[in-house]
Motif scaffolding. Structure first.
Motif, PDB file in Angstrom:
ATOM      1  N   LYS A   1     -15.535  -0.372   5.123  1.00 52.84           N
ATOM      2  CA  LYS A   1     -14.854  -0.268   6.406  1.00 52.84           C
ATOM      3  C   LYS A   1     -15.655   0.636   7.323  1.00 52.84           C
ATOM      4  N   HIS A   2     -15.447   0.599   8.590  1.00 49.28           N
ATOM      5  CA  HIS A   2     -14.610  -0.307   9.355  1.00 49.28           C
ATOM      6  C   HIS A   2     -15.583  -1.210  10.075  1.00 49.28           C
TER       7      HIS A   2
ATOM      8  N   MET B   1       0.826  -1.201   0.000  1.00 49.60           N
ATOM      9  CA  MET B   1       0.000   0.000   0.000  1.00 49.60           C
ATOM     10  C   MET B   1       0.855   1.244   0.000  1.00 49.60           C
TER      11      MET B   1
ATOM     12  N   ARG C   1     -13.574  11.283  12.742  1.00 52.93           N
ATOM     13  CA  ARG C   1     -13.805  10.541  11.505  1.00 52.93           C
ATOM     14  C   ARG C   1     -15.227  10.678  10.993  1.00 52.93           C
TER      15      ARG C   1
ATOM     16  N   GLU D   1      -8.957  10.843  11.208  1.00 49.17           N
ATOM     17  CA  GLU D   1      -8.566   9.805  12.159  1.00 49.17           C
ATOM     18  C   GLU D   1      -7.766  10.367  13.322  1.00 49.17           C
TER      19      GLU D   1
ATOM     20  N   ASP E   1      -5.540   4.657   0.256  1.00 46.90           N
ATOM     21  CA  ASP E   1      -6.774   5.295   0.706  1.00 46.90           C
ATOM     22  C   ASP E   1      -7.207   6.341  -0.316  1.00 46.90           C
TER      23      ASP E   1
ATOM     24  N   MET F   1      -2.901  -6.037   7.790  1.00 47.12           N
ATOM     25  CA  MET F   1      -2.326  -4.766   7.377  1.00 47.12           C
ATOM     26  C   MET F   1      -1.365  -4.291   8.460  1.00 47.12           C
TER      27      MET F   1
ATOM     28  N   MET G   1     -12.940  -4.266   5.568  1.00 44.87           N
ATOM     29  CA  MET G   1     -11.875  -4.041   6.561  1.00 44.87           C
ATOM     30  C   MET G   1     -12.468  -4.104   7.968  1.00 44.87           C
TER      31      MET G   1
ATOM     32  N   TRP H   1      -7.832  13.139   4.866  1.00 47.41           N
ATOM     33  CA  TRP H   1      -7.657  11.968   3.998  1.00 47.41           C
ATOM     34  C   TRP H   1      -7.668  12.328   2.515  1.00 47.41           C
TER      35      TRP H   1
ATOM     36  N   PHE I   1      -9.297   1.847   0.049  1.00 49.56           N
ATOM     37  CA  PHE I   1      -9.903   1.578   1.357  1.00 49.56           C
ATOM     38  C   PHE I   1     -11.092   2.508   1.575  1.00 49.56           C
TER      39      PHE I   1
ATOM     40  N   PHE J   1     -11.112  -0.850  14.474  1.00 54.74           N
ATOM     41  CA  PHE J   1     -10.214  -0.809  15.626  1.00 54.74           C
ATOM     42  C   PHE J   1     -10.926  -1.073  16.958  1.00 54.74           C
TER      43      PHE J   1
ATOM     44  N   ASP K   1      -7.610  -3.630   9.912  1.00 56.39           N
ATOM     45  CA  ASP K   1      -7.178  -2.237   9.789  1.00 56.39           C
ATOM     46  C   ASP K   1      -5.703  -2.194  10.202  1.00 56.39           C
ATOM     47  N   TRP K   2      -5.110  -1.058   9.997  1.00 55.61           N
ATOM     48  CA  TRP K   2      -3.662  -0.891  10.197  1.00 55.61           C
ATOM     49  C   TRP K   2      -3.276  -1.379  11.602  1.00 55.61           C
TER      50      TRP K   2
HETATM   51  C1  NOJ Z   1      -6.110   3.259   9.311  1.00 56.97           C
HETATM   52  C2  NOJ Z   1      -7.507   3.718   9.017  1.00 56.97           C
HETATM   53  O1  NOJ Z   1      -8.352   3.433  10.100  1.00 56.97           O
HETATM   54  C3  NOJ Z   1      -8.098   3.111   7.764  1.00 56.97           C
HETATM   55  O2  NOJ Z   1      -9.312   3.735   7.499  1.00 56.97           O
HETATM   56  C4  NOJ Z   1      -7.154   3.234   6.625  1.00 56.97           C
HETATM   57  O3  NOJ Z   1      -7.725   2.703   5.459  1.00 56.97           O
HETATM   58  C5  NOJ Z   1      -5.862   2.532   6.971  1.00 56.97           C
HETATM   59  N1  NOJ Z   1      -5.274   3.156   8.140  1.00 56.97           N
HETATM   60  C6  NOJ Z   1      -4.863   2.548   5.822  1.00 56.97           C
HETATM   61  O4  NOJ Z   1      -4.342   3.799   5.656  1.00 56.97           O
END
Ligand code: NOJ
Length: 757
Positions: A209-210, A82, A170, A497, A112, A320, A253, A428, A156, A256, A288-289
């Motif tokens: 997501k998420h 990525m 967010r 975020e 993203d 990820m 995805m 973003w 994403f 968290f 997710d990351w």
């Molecule tokens: C963390 C974010 O929560 C998620 O939305 C994003 O796609 C990933 N990082 C990758 O950057």
């Protein structure tokens, strides 16, 4: 389980011939039905070593030179990379994977791409305020064309997290507080990204997501636990994810947060029961990351190996960036803690997507595409249209807007967002180049610079600037101008975020600046650009007109100036309720209490000194703010005055298998040609559980020329009234209902109907 959203049906023309635009939202099945691909996947998996399989489950964010990753690519330790944005670099990575690894498996290249790639559209919350799913699909198609030109084949997005709390940074990336609107927008994004042919070189795999419930982070603090009751979860939070999955999204995805103590990345009920068994999803699930590894910090896994075991067994198939899979899975399989079959299933889901995207046949990106891919004229025009449709007019006293350029000699342009290219594009938007951004000041100068004396004095360096020393000068300049336009709001960094706020009024000395400007007695036009719904009660009072934009993207300035000067009429509607104070909670589809407010409650400044404890009205309200929010969900003014009339249903009683036909007339009684977003709400009067005050069941953007009337109709299947009631099955409960066709969630008169067995 299948939930059909219903947007518009047909537009009946009752009066002079008017063409009304209608949009629909069909649900496609999930992907992956192609038998030939299945055979290829099976045959490839049958010759893979366990190490190669685990390598496919590893996603790595790369920066810099391919040489740092060459060995790992060669040995098949990486399945997806990525954050590459240069097609030459993408091809270098692919070359090693495809030509130098044993099995020649191409990489999935991810990024993203949230609200545009280079051409930046309004943030998703702003796209939601257009209520225009067709435009969302178009914007996503443009984003996909730009991103794939850079070699990216997986985005994403869409983020489907329902968000009712503007403290949560967010919320900017969300579709707001309503399940139908969020789900419709998310599904449109999926269609725009993937198209009907994901193997086309300009198709981008979507990622829902998420999953799940991340938008309900407690207290609006990011990554926090989400405490959602099972019924609320099903009736509200799960809806947008399901809509996007049913639109055919190829990937999902995890989130968290934990729900009731179970982090999503390790939650088999979410990833297996709901997603796969109930919804029939057969795509890929990525973490997710680092969320797999973070289950250790959560206190859910005892170490990283344990985290990998929990995640993979729960149904998370690609890691990820926590590296817990690549470091531990082999041993976990050897020890019998993860089954070989579980690994095989995950790898099949990954390979299937690579086949579906056509990567085995065409792994390389045509590098010539990038030369003409970005900031195309038609892309900029679409971005401008989106910014225009998304701006919400919240106040327009005495028709302060639109401004009449022929009657203005001098304008004072002030405020920290007037010429703030980088911040206007919002959170973003990593690849949006500020040098392509048209700010309001630039657009104003370009359009009216020769006719009007434009005085620019920002007064504050940033939206957080507390230095009040420039305010007196701003007020003095305002005194010499015919009209003042104050550009306020918040910078991009204040939302997104991990960028949550405990207090969501305007920051710095912006409020004081506006107060001083208002005191000059000059007409004050306020334009706000923000990543969330801010508390702007005072700013509303201190403005003659106020236009609210959720960070509007590359062409935001152009769109705002057009709106302010009447080249276009505002049509955006709030996708979130705006409150006066941070501490209020007023999402529109809340449950009714047993003691709803009457509007007659006594507020703080009116409480007599000797008031008896129960004298204020024992109802559900805030003593310091009242019984209603500042602006309800769905609210937004126009320059035209619209009237809805003749609202009627085809019947008063419906059977479960019926559809409800709703008719109304929309008249543009005064003002210019304009567009109204007609909203249809339903209330289930009594249920086996308490039902929401109202729920949006359909919406439609309707263009009506000045002085004309347009007939509109909606068709709502009775099955759309289903919900999870006392026994936690989804069904329609026969009984009495009320239905509104209205311009927002707090107006209109209900029509009654009933549903029988
Ligand atoms: C963390 C974010 O929560 C998620 O939305 C994003 O796609 C990933 N990082 C990758 O950057």
């Amino acid at each position: 389980m299948k939930r059909k959203t219903y947007l518009a049906t047909i537009c009946i023309l009752l009066f002079p011939a008017i063409l009304c635009s209608c949009s629909g939202n069909g649900h496609k099945g999930t992907t992956n039905s192609n038998g030939e691909i299945e055979r290829k996947v099976d045959s490839l998996v049958s010759i893979m070593t366990l190490d190669e399989k685990i390598g496919q489950m590893n996603q790595v964010s790369v920066t810099g030179d391919v040489s740092a990753y060459a060995e790992r690519l060669r040995s098949g330790e990486i399945g997806s990379v990525m954050n590459l944005t240069d097609p030459d670099a993408v091809n270098q990575y692919q070359k090693i994977a495809v030509e130098e690894s044993r099995l020649h498996i191409p990489l999935l290249i991810a990024r993203d791409v949230i609200h545009g790639f280079h051409t930046i559209f309004p943030i998703p919350l702003g796209m939601a305020s257009t209520f225009d799913t067709g435009l969302m699909e178009k914007a996503s198609r443009i984003a996909a064309c730009e991103a794939t030109a850079a070699g990216i084949r997986w985005s994403f997005a869409p983020m489907c997290d329902l968000a009712r709390d503007s403290r949560w940074g967010r919320i900017a990336e969300s579709g707001g507080e309503d399940p139908l609107l969020s789900g419709s927008m998310a599904a449109a994004m999926v269609r725009g990204f993937q198209t009907d042919d994901p193997s086309a070189p300009d198709a981008l795999a979507a990622c829902v997501k998420h999953f799940a419930g991340y938008g309900a982070s407690e207290g609006g603090r990011d990554y926090n636990s989400a405490n959602i009751s099972p019924r609320q979860f099903r009736n509200f939070y799960l809806v947008p994810y399901e809509d996007a999955v049913k639109a055919g999204a190829m990937t999902v995805m995890t989130s968290f947060n934990d729900i009731d103590g179970i982090p999503s990345t390790g939650n088999p009920y979410l990833l297996k029961e709901i997603l796969r068994k109930e919804w029939g999803y057969d795509g890929l699930v990525v973490s997710d990351w680092s969320s797999a590894g973070e289950m250790v910090a959560h206190g859910f896994a005892k170490d990283e190996a344990d985290a990998a075991r929990i995640a993979v067994n729960a149904g998370c198939e690609m890691d990820m960036m926590s590296f817990t899979f690549i470091s531990n899975l082999k041993r976990l399989v050897d020890e019998g803690l993860v089954k070989k079959e579980t690994i095989d299933e995950a790898v099949k889901d990954i390979l299937r997507i690579k086949f579906e995207l056509g990567l085995f046949d065409h792994p390389y990106t045509d590098t010539s595409r990038i030369r003409t891919a970005f900031y195309r004229k038609e892309s900029l025009a679409a971005a401008e249209k989106a910014a225009e449709e998304s701006a919400v007019l919240l106040k327009n006293e005495d028709n302060a807007l639109p401004l009449d350029a022929s009657r203005i000699r001098r304008i004072l342009v002030t405020g920290p967002m007037a010429d703030n290219a980088r911040n206007q594009i919002g959170t973003w938007a990593f690849d949006g180049d500020p040098s392509h951004v048209v700010t309001p000041l630039a657009a104003l100068r370009e359009k009216y610079g020769k006719k009007i004396d434009i005085v620019f004095y920002p007064a504050l360096k940033s939206t957080r600037d507390c230095d009040e020393s420039g305010i007196a000068k701003a007020a003095a300049l305002a005194g010499q101008a015919d009209v003042v336009i104050a550009f306020l709001g918040e910078e991009a960094i204040l939302s997104g975020e991990a960028h949550c706020l405990a207090e969501i009024s305007l920051k710095g000395a912006q409020g004081k600046l506006l107060e001083a400007l208002h005191k000059t007695g000059k007409p004050i036009i306020t334009s706000i650009m923000a990543g969330r719904g801010l508390c702007i009660g005072k700013e509303i009072e201190n403005s003659d007109a106020l236009l609210y934009s959720f960070h509007p993207g590359t062409m935001g300035g152009e769109a705002i100036i057009k709106l302010l000067f009447g080249e276009a009429a505002p049509s955006g509607k709030l996708p979130v309720t705006l409150t006066r104070h941070t501490g209020e909670s007023w999402y529109y589809d809340r449950m009714n209490t047993g003691r709803p407010a009457t509007g007659k409650e006594v507020l703080l400044d009116k409480i007599p000194d000797d008031a008896f404890q129960t004298a204020l009205g024992n109802t559900s309200f805030y003593m310091d703010s009242g019984s209603k929010p500042l602006f309800p969900f769905g609210f937004g003014l126009s320059y035209a005055e619209f009237e809805l009339s003749g609202i009627k249903l085809d019947k008063s009683e419906y059977a479960l298998k019926d559809s409800i036909r709703v008719y109304a007339r929309l008249s543009n009684v005064e003002g210019p040609d304009a567009c109204e977003v007609v909203q249809l709400y339903v209330r289930d009067v009594a249920g086996s559980t308490v039902r929401p005050i109202k729920e949006l069941k359909a919406f439609k953007r309707v263009e009506v020329p000045a002085g004309r009337t347009c007939g509109i109709s909606f068709v709502i299947p009775v099955s759309d009234l289903a919900f999870y009631g006392a026994d936690m099955t989804r069904k329609v409960e026969p009984g009495d209902f009320e239905l509104w066709v209205a311009k927002d969630s707090d107006s209109g008169t209900p029509v009654k109907f009933s549903v029988t067995e």
